[in-house]
Design an enzyme around this catalytic site. Structure first.
Site, PDB file in Angstrom:
ATOM      1  N   ASN A  20      -2.089   1.438   5.858  1.00 40.05           N
ATOM      2  CA  ASN A  20      -1.351   0.462   5.311  1.00 40.05           C
ATOM      3  C   ASN A  20      -1.058  -0.413   6.527  1.00 40.05           C
ATOM      4  O   ASN A  20      -0.851   0.241   7.458  1.00 40.05           O
ATOM      5  CB  ASN A  20      -0.058   1.228   4.813  1.00 40.05           C
ATOM      6  CG  ASN A  20       1.220   0.170   4.366  1.00 40.05           C
ATOM      7  OD1 ASN A  20       0.811  -1.017   4.111  1.00 40.05           O
ATOM      8  ND2 ASN A  20       2.442   0.584   4.209  1.00 40.05           N
ATOM      9  N   GLY A  21      -0.894  -1.634   6.131  1.00 37.87           N
ATOM     10  CA  GLY A  21      -0.619  -2.568   7.393  1.00 37.87           C
ATOM     11  C   GLY A  21      -1.827  -3.609   7.669  1.00 37.87           C
ATOM     12  O   GLY A  21      -2.811  -3.626   6.851  1.00 37.87           O
ATOM     13  N   GLU A  62       8.919 -15.165 -10.612  1.00 33.18           N
ATOM     14  CA  GLU A  62       7.969 -13.678 -10.069  1.00 33.18           C
ATOM     15  C   GLU A  62       7.373 -12.943 -11.327  1.00 33.18           C
ATOM     16  O   GLU A  62       6.095 -12.311 -11.154  1.00 33.18           O
ATOM     17  CB  GLU A  62       8.889 -13.018  -9.534  1.00 33.18           C
ATOM     18  CG  GLU A  62       8.619 -11.862  -9.023  1.00 33.18           C
ATOM     19  CD  GLU A  62       9.777 -11.195  -8.084  1.00 33.18           C
ATOM     20  OE1 GLU A  62      10.762 -11.223  -8.515  1.00 33.18           O
ATOM     21  OE2 GLU A  62       9.418 -10.490  -7.148  1.00 33.18           O
ATOM     22  N   TRP A  92      -2.768  -2.906  -1.658  1.00 30.87           N
ATOM     23  CA  TRP A  92      -2.375  -4.137  -2.056  1.00 30.87           C
ATOM     24  C   TRP A  92      -3.347  -5.181  -0.919  1.00 30.87           C
ATOM     25  O   TRP A  92      -3.149  -5.027   0.171  1.00 30.87           O
ATOM     26  CB  TRP A  92      -0.995  -4.675  -1.819  1.00 30.87           C
ATOM     27  CG  TRP A  92      -0.455  -6.059  -2.094  1.00 30.87           C
ATOM     28  CD1 TRP A  92      -0.124  -6.573  -3.161  1.00 30.87           C
ATOM     29  CD2 TRP A  92      -0.411  -7.140  -0.925  1.00 30.87           C
ATOM     30  NE1 TRP A  92       0.311  -7.722  -3.150  1.00 30.87           N
ATOM     31  CE2 TRP A  92      -0.025  -8.175  -1.800  1.00 30.87           C
ATOM     32  CE3 TRP A  92      -0.738  -7.184   0.397  1.00 30.87           C
ATOM     33  CZ2 TRP A  92       0.149  -9.446  -1.116  1.00 30.87           C
ATOM     34  CZ3 TRP A  92      -0.685  -8.353   0.974  1.00 30.87           C
ATOM     35  CH2 TRP A  92      -0.142  -9.554   0.006  1.00 30.87           C
ATOM     36  N   ARG A 147       4.101  -0.206  -4.921  1.00 31.27           N
ATOM     37  CA  ARG A 147       3.837  -0.853  -3.474  1.00 31.27           C
ATOM     38  C   ARG A 147       2.330  -1.439  -3.364  1.00 31.27           C
ATOM     39  O   ARG A 147       2.308  -2.213  -2.412  1.00 31.27           O
ATOM     40  CB  ARG A 147       3.429   0.497  -2.493  1.00 31.27           C
ATOM     41  CG  ARG A 147       4.879   1.243  -2.187  1.00 31.27           C
ATOM     42  CD  ARG A 147       4.928   2.349  -1.062  1.00 31.27           C
ATOM     43  NE  ARG A 147       4.714   1.649   0.009  1.00 31.27           N
ATOM     44  CZ  ARG A 147       5.863   1.715   0.677  1.00 31.27           C
ATOM     45  NH1 ARG A 147       7.183   1.945   0.477  1.00 31.27           N
ATOM     46  NH2 ARG A 147       6.007   1.108   2.107  1.00 31.27           N
ATOM     47  N   GLU A 156      18.163 -17.283  -7.153  1.00 29.54           N
ATOM     48  CA  GLU A 156      17.875 -15.805  -7.663  1.00 29.54           C
ATOM     49  C   GLU A 156      17.311 -16.104  -9.035  1.00 29.54           C
ATOM     50  O   GLU A 156      16.144 -15.277  -9.443  1.00 29.54           O
ATOM     51  CB  GLU A 156      18.682 -14.891  -7.629  1.00 29.54           C
ATOM     52  CG  GLU A 156      18.682 -13.716  -8.281  1.00 29.54           C
ATOM     53  CD  GLU A 156      17.805 -12.817  -7.843  1.00 29.54           C
ATOM     54  OE1 GLU A 156      16.827 -12.972  -6.886  1.00 29.54           O
ATOM     55  OE2 GLU A 156      17.679 -11.496  -8.419  1.00 29.54           O
ATOM     56  N   HIS A 163      20.217 -36.508  -5.947  1.00 31.31           N
ATOM     57  CA  HIS A 163      19.518 -36.708  -4.682  1.00 31.31           C
ATOM     58  C   HIS A 163      18.070 -36.667  -4.784  1.00 31.31           C
ATOM     59  O   HIS A 163      17.342 -36.710  -3.826  1.00 31.31           O
ATOM     60  CB  HIS A 163      20.031 -35.994  -3.511  1.00 31.31           C
ATOM     61  CG  HIS A 163      21.581 -36.212  -3.201  1.00 31.31           C
ATOM     62  ND1 HIS A 163      21.995 -37.262  -2.506  1.00 31.31           N
ATOM     63  CD2 HIS A 163      22.609 -35.432  -3.385  1.00 31.31           C
ATOM     64  CE1 HIS A 163      23.263 -37.493  -2.535  1.00 31.31           C
ATOM     65  NE2 HIS A 163      23.676 -35.914  -3.094  1.00 31.31           N
ATOM     66  N   LYS A 196      13.205 -14.905 -10.038  1.00 28.49           N
ATOM     67  CA  LYS A 196      13.120 -13.783 -10.936  1.00 28.49           C
ATOM     68  C   LYS A 196      12.241 -14.078 -11.963  1.00 28.49           C
ATOM     69  O   LYS A 196      11.350 -13.719 -12.339  1.00 28.49           O
ATOM     70  CB  LYS A 196      14.224 -13.203 -11.704  1.00 28.49           C
ATOM     71  CG  LYS A 196      14.476 -11.890 -11.527  1.00 28.49           C
ATOM     72  CD  LYS A 196      14.693 -10.964 -10.601  1.00 28.49           C
ATOM     73  CE  LYS A 196      14.152 -11.273  -9.127  1.00 28.49           C
ATOM     74  NZ  LYS A 196      14.579 -10.453  -8.172  1.00 28.49           N
ATOM     75  N   LYS A 206       5.949  -4.221  -4.236  1.00 31.84           N
ATOM     76  CA  LYS A 206       7.311  -4.025  -3.838  1.00 31.84           C
ATOM     77  C   LYS A 206       7.569  -4.392  -2.493  1.00 31.84           C
ATOM     78  O   LYS A 206       8.723  -5.026  -2.141  1.00 31.84           O
ATOM     79  CB  LYS A 206       7.542  -2.799  -4.599  1.00 31.84           C
ATOM     80  CG  LYS A 206       9.093  -2.484  -4.302  1.00 31.84           C
ATOM     81  CD  LYS A 206       9.877  -2.954  -5.423  1.00 31.84           C
ATOM     82  CE  LYS A 206      11.479  -2.613  -5.250  1.00 31.84           C
ATOM     83  NZ  LYS A 206      12.166  -3.782  -5.862  1.00 31.84           N
ATOM     84  N   CYS A 231       0.568  -1.272  -0.134  1.00 37.33           N
ATOM     85  CA  CYS A 231       0.096  -0.070  -0.031  1.00 37.33           C
ATOM     86  C   CYS A 231       0.940   1.019   0.305  1.00 37.33           C
ATOM     87  O   CYS A 231       1.909   1.343   0.745  1.00 37.33           O
ATOM     88  CB  CYS A 231      -0.929   0.190   1.018  1.00 37.33           C
ATOM     89  SG  CYS A 231      -2.081  -1.312   1.262  1.00 37.33           S
TER      90      CYS A 231
HETATM   91  O1  M6R Z   1      12.832  -4.981   0.339  1.00 39.05           O
HETATM   92  P1  M6R Z   1      13.261  -6.132   0.776  1.00 39.05           P
HETATM   93  O2  M6R Z   1      14.512  -6.370   0.196  1.00 39.05           O
HETATM   94  O3  M6R Z   1      13.297  -6.789   2.101  1.00 39.05           O
HETATM   95  O4  M6R Z   1      12.403  -7.170   0.080  1.00 39.05           O
HETATM   96  C1  M6R Z   1      12.704  -8.684   0.058  1.00 39.05           C
HETATM   97  C2  M6R Z   1      11.770  -9.433  -0.771  1.00 39.05           C
HETATM   98  O5  M6R Z   1      10.423  -9.136  -0.524  1.00 39.05           O
HETATM   99  C3  M6R Z   1      12.078  -9.134  -2.110  1.00 39.05           C
HETATM  100  O6  M6R Z   1      13.410  -9.129  -2.425  1.00 39.05           O
HETATM  101  C4  M6R Z   1      11.230  -9.945  -3.018  1.00 39.05           C
HETATM  102  O7  M6R Z   1      11.632 -11.222  -3.227  1.00 39.05           O
HETATM  103  C5  M6R Z   1      11.557  -9.322  -4.804  1.00 39.05           C
HETATM  104  N1  M6R Z   1      10.287  -9.238  -5.361  1.00 39.05           N
HETATM  105  C6  M6R Z   1      12.293 -10.294  -5.519  1.00 39.05           C
HETATM  106  O8  M6R Z   1      12.439  -9.856  -6.719  1.00 39.05           O
END
Ligand code: M6R
Length: 617
Positions: free
Chosen positions: A102-103, A493, A76, A27, A486, A509, A490, A612, A2
């Site tokens: 927000n929260g 996501e 969100w 956000r 990673e 394994h 990506k 984000k 949010c």
């Molecule tokens: O703001 P932060 O680095 O704490 O965020 C952590 C994760 O939420 C963030 O890295 C998330 O996994 C990304 N969307 C990955 O691309």
């Protein structure tokens, strides 16, 4: 999660709120809304489910009355689906009061029952409306004193919240409160702003104040007043935003993600800048804080998502150079398992936003258990650095795309600087190793740029050909393993394709059962010069899956001819020492994920279901 913006001043608030929301949309983008107190002193409100563009269209069709006090929100969804009715603002006190949030208000059911019993009505499924209705009740009980009503409400709420509200009786006043959720003040000339982060107002002012935990702020055009929940005045900490609005604009790029991947060289260079003096690492933020590193017997790193993977890379460097055991933990798992933390533990948190609730709560828990805490963070004025004993900032600049890219390489860079700093302090780092590491660090930006200049097009072409792929696997060893994780994160996501990362040695394994003819597998091939044994082992791992029909896309250093007979495609990265390969090998994977999502016609900046900054647990 949010985005929140508030404005008071002489200018018309609607365009200021809408451009603030556009900058905060990363956000959360389920729904959006604004409320404005117009020139006649009446409160108008508009909210729409969907992206901000829908709200914008609605306001174009039927504008709200012009006014100079307003609040805006991009959501969100947590409690209640993304509908017009559940969007914020929520109104109360005969629609004279508007509130955004927000929260998560954890005790909302209990409060709602209390309010229902007293005859109050609700129009949404959200926890937020409970705060709005409660504020309306308290406003009357406190005879129209909005600040006093806010204090009464804040004391009743459990959970995490940033709240902003305004009332038609008080044009020129926006009141906010925060607990475990972000809120910063922007100071203008005869006008003031509130925002979830500085992006909300950076185009108007770079002078900011950070609001502490459990504090209430009232902004008027010519004043800002911050108190704690008991009404005692507190002095907020001021800071200057180190980037300008242009840095958070898309510029000519097709997406923020494309822009941010192109900024990976700069993110590394800026994170190193000013931290090497006369051939030695000097981290100005850590001056005078040697005791953070000398009296410890263990380091625990806490992070989530991409930051967790950069932390896994950091573990290799810290253990190698500083010879101290490092555990890396998912922050949300750490808190609930009775962790063994003492005053001899240094807890390092890694977070781009500095607001991730899971990480924040884990840091607080670690501090409660007696640990020293250090934050690696990309966002000034964020909560996690404020809750920590020390902070080392990454200087990646604002990261807007939900998929974290440039922050990832900046985090590894900061962790390496930290590892070198701790290694020097503890006397475990030979000067020749430190010199070599510093030289490697300084050459990284140029080498990342080489990949962007020479390999990007080919990788995008490959992604285009693979647009119909349903599953991709990623393999790596040693520091290549977190990079495989990673690469998989990506891809899932932003392209919604099944993807998994494995340690190459783990395949036999179990996961090797997934391999069937045509299965694409990215393999991070270590340098045959720097890591000859591992190179040979990875080639063997490749052969094991090739024998079962896998299609291999190798990421290998320039000049590694030995890999050619074993791969269907080879993507090249420049030569680097083994520990530095992650900073290079991740770049093709970021480009690939972005290329594939683009080829599928998806929104790479705002992937479904995500936001984000994850400010809920
Ligand atoms: O703001 P932060 O680095 O704490 O965020 C952590 C994760 O939420 C963030 O890295 C998330 O996994 C990304 N969307 C990955 O691309």
């Amino acid at each position: 999660m949010c985005g929140i913006v508030g404005y008071v001043g002489p200018r018309e608030s609607q365009p200021i709120l809408m451009s603030g929301l556009a900058r905060l949309e990363y956000r959360g983008y389920d729904s959006a809304g604004i409320a404005v107190i117009d020139g006649e002193g009446s409160l108008g409100m508009r909210k729409r489910a969907g992206k901000l563009a829908r709200l914008s269209e609605s306001l174009d069709e039927a504008p709200l009355g012009a006014g100079t006090t307003g609040i805006g929100h991009t959501r969100w969804a947590t409690h209640g689906g993304p509908t017009d009715g559940n969007a914020h603002p929520h109104l109360a006190d005969d629609d004279k009061l508007a509130l955004i949030h927000n929260g998560i208000i954890e005790n909302f059911s209990e409060l709602k029952a209390e309010l229902l019993e007293q005859g109050f009505a609700f129009r949404s499924d959200t926890d937020t409306e409970v705060a709005a209705v409660l504020l309306g009740r308290e406003y009357r009980a406190h005879e129209g004193d909005l600040e006093a009503a806010f204090r009464a409400v804040a004391r009743r709420l459990d959970g995490a919240f940033t709240l902003l509200a305004m009332h038609e009786d008080h044009p020129g006043l926006v009141v906010g409160a925060r607990r475990n959720s972000p809120l910063v003040i922007g100071l203008g000339e005869g006008e003031n702003f509130l925002g979830s982060d500085v992006a909300a107002f950076v185009e108007h002012t770079r002078h900011a104040l950070a609001i502490g935990q459990d504090e209430i702020v009232s902004i008027r055009p010519d004043s800002v007043r911050v108190t704690d929940f008991d009404g005692n005045v507190v002095e907020p900490q001021s800071f200057e935003v180190s980037w300008d609005a242009a840095a958070a604009d898309k510029g000519g790029w097709s997406s923020f993600m494309a822009k941010e991947v192109s900024e990976e060289p700069e993110a590394v260079a800026n994170t190193v800048m000013g931290r090497i003096h006369d051939g030695a690492i000097v981290i100005p933020e850590l001056e005078g804080l040697d005791e953070l590193f000398t009296g410890i017997d263990r380091i625990t790193i806490l992070a989530c998502g991409t930051a967790y993977y950069s932390s896994l890379v950091g573990k290799y460097a810290i253990e190698q150079w500083a010879r101290i055991p490092v555990d890396v933990e998912l922050a949300h798992e750490f808190r609930y398992r009775d962790p063994i933390i003492t005053e001899r533990t240094l807890v390092v948190s890694v977070s781009q936003s500095g607001e991730t609730m899971d990480t924040l709560m884990a840091v607080k828990e670690a501090a409660r258990l007696g640990a020293k805490t250090l934050s690696i963070c990309n966002t000034q004025g964020a909560t996690i650095p404020r809750e920590s004993d020390a902070v080392v900032y990454t200087h990646a600049g604002p990261e807007v795309a939900v998929a974290s890219t440039k922050a990832f390489v900046a985090q590894i860079t900061a962790l390496y600087l930290l590892a070198l700093h701790v290694g020097r302090l503890r006397g475990t780092l030979a000067p020749s190793i430190a010199d070599e590491a510093i030289e490697q660090l300084e050459t990284m930006p140029g080498k990342i740029q080489w990949i962007l200049d020479n390999e990007q097009e080919r990788i995008e072409q490959l992604a285009h050909w693979m647009a119909d792929t349903r599953s991709v696997l990623f393999l790596g060893r040693h520091v290549g393993y977190p990079i495989a994780l990673e690469g998989a994160l990506k891809l899932k996501e932003i392209s919604y394709i099944h993807a998994e990362g494995f340690a190459a040695g783990e395949l036999k394994h179990g996961p090797i059962a997934l391999i069937e003819p045509g299965q694409p597998v990215f393999v991070l091939v270590p340098s045959p010069r720097g890591a000859a044994t591992m190179h040979a082992k990875v080639i063997s791992n490749i052969e094991e899956i090739r024998a079962r029909g896998a299609r291999i896309i190798a990421i290998a250093e320039e000049g590694d001819a030995a890999v050619l007979p074993h791969a269907d495609e080879v993507l090249r990265i420049p030569l680097a020492s083994p520990l530095f390969e992650p900073l290079l090998a991740v770049v093709p994977l970021h480009i690939f994920a972005m290329g594939l999502a683009t080829a599928k016609g998806l929104d790479v900046d705002q992937p479904r279901n995500l936001a984000k900054s994850v400010t809920v647990e």
